[in-house]
Design a protein around this motif. Structure first.
Motif, PDB file in Angstrom:
ATOM      1  N   UNK A  76       0.802  -1.377  -0.022  1.00  0.00           N
ATOM      2  CA  UNK A  76       0.002   0.171   0.077  1.00  0.00           C
ATOM      3  C   UNK A  76       0.784   1.311   0.035  1.00  0.00           C
ATOM      4  N   UNK A  77       1.975   1.178   0.666  1.00  0.00           N
ATOM      5  CA  UNK A  77       2.825   2.354   1.054  1.00  0.00           C
ATOM      6  C   UNK A  77       3.415   2.906  -0.524  1.00  0.00           C
ATOM      7  N   UNK A  78       3.963   1.665  -1.156  1.00  0.00           N
ATOM      8  CA  UNK A  78       4.443   2.022  -2.550  1.00  0.00           C
ATOM      9  C   UNK A  78       3.465   2.434  -3.619  1.00  0.00           C
ATOM     10  N   UNK A  79       2.476   1.927  -3.603  1.00  0.00           N
ATOM     11  CA  UNK A  79       1.380   2.242  -4.641  1.00  0.00           C
ATOM     12  C   UNK A  79       0.955   3.697  -4.251  1.00  0.00           C
ATOM     13  N   UNK A  92      -7.060   5.944   1.207  1.00  0.00           N
ATOM     14  CA  UNK A  92      -7.703   5.174   2.317  1.00  0.00           C
ATOM     15  C   UNK A  92      -8.490   4.015   1.693  1.00  0.00           C
ATOM     16  N   UNK A  93      -8.805   4.190   0.517  1.00  0.00           N
ATOM     17  CA  UNK A  93      -9.721   3.317  -0.273  1.00  0.00           C
ATOM     18  C   UNK A  93      -9.009   1.755  -0.320  1.00  0.00           C
ATOM     19  N   UNK A  94      -7.434   1.752  -0.618  1.00  0.00           N
ATOM     20  CA  UNK A  94      -6.755   0.818  -0.478  1.00  0.00           C
ATOM     21  C   UNK A  94      -6.405   0.349   0.723  1.00  0.00           C
ATOM     22  N   UNK A  95      -6.942   0.864   1.925  1.00  0.00           N
ATOM     23  CA  UNK A  95      -6.457   0.581   3.251  1.00  0.00           C
ATOM     24  C   UNK A  95      -5.528   0.770   3.686  1.00  0.00           C
ATOM     25  N   UNK A  96      -4.697   2.045   3.271  1.00  0.00           N
ATOM     26  CA  UNK A  96      -3.357   2.415   3.686  1.00  0.00           C
ATOM     27  C   UNK A  96      -4.082   3.484   4.994  1.00  0.00           C
TER      28      UNK A  96
END
Length: 238
Positions: free
Chosen positions: A93-96, A170-174
């Motif tokens: 998630x961080x990289x994306x 936030x939509x990818x759970x980060x």
């Protein structure tokens, strides 16, 4: 009222961690975007038509498509595409988040840098070249330092916009600020109080960022520099 205040106060430690993550995400993506955006701006001003068209295509794509669609494309779509080609790659998630925000921000920063470079008078470039400086040296030592000072206000606006755009990851759970707020809401079922607190934290971050860039603009102003130098000389003499 007292219950609402208690809910907000109990949520503050989690929101604080989210705010730190949001700032880290913003700063890293802006720095990477500034590097890539500066390269794109130089390519945008290239005498080669093919190079210019490539830079324009990149800028138009990332400025003309939604940031959320770009995030989904990079986080979900790109690994799937590479796996179909036999390349095993998966972004965390961080990289994306960093990759998406940096690539998107670079397109906007490229136009800011290009405008700043073009705002420097042609005579200064000609004078530097007459002193024996090459094109890259002229850009590095003469044009870019002056242009950067003029870029500070729009770069400040871009930083603030990027800070608020981080909420989309936030939509990818980060677990940045908004996602932390969502998790607290899931535990407390007090949506209004928590999202109100999240909004206030965003407001505080944007106000502090605005004040920082205003200070930076004044500090880099040549007139202000002369005033500070004159004040130091006066203090030394007295």
């Amino acid at each position: 009222m007292q219950r609402s205040l208690e809910v907000i106060l109990n949520a503050l430690p989690s929101l604080y961690l989210g705010a730190i993550t949001t700032l880290q995400l913003t700063i890293v993506s802006i720095l990477l975007g500034l590097v890539l955006g500066s390269v794109l701006a130089i390519l945008r001003l290239s005498p080669s038509r093919l190079v210019r068209l490539g830079a324009i295509a990149y800028i138009d794509f990332f400025r003309g498509t939604p940031l959320l669609a770009q995030l989904f494309m990079i986080y979900f779509g790109l690994p799937s595409l590479l796996q179909g080609m036999g390349i095993g790659l998966k972004f965390n998630q961080w990289t994306a988040a960093i990759l998406t925000l940096s690539l998107n921000g670079a397109a906007y920063i490229a136009e800011i840098v290009r405008a700043g470079i073009q705002s420097i008078e042609l005579g200064q470039r000609e004078a530097s070249q007459s002193l024996g400086l090459g094109p890259l040296q002229t850009l590095r030592y003469v044009v870019f330092p002056q242009a950067f000072r003029r870029m500070i206000p729009p770069l400040g606006n871009e930083f603030i916009s990027r800070l608020k755009d981080t909420s989309l990851v936030a939509v990818i759970g980060f677990e940045e600020l908004l996602r932390r707020g969502q998790l607290v809401v899931a535990q407390t079922y007090r949506a209004f109080e928590i999202y109100f607190a999240v909004a206030l934290v965003y407001l505080l971050l944007t106000l502090l960022s605005s004040q920082f860039f205003s200070f930076l603009e004044r500090w880099m102003n040549p007139v202000e520099k002369l005033k500070r130098q004159a004040l130091r000389v006066h203090e030394q003499e007295s």
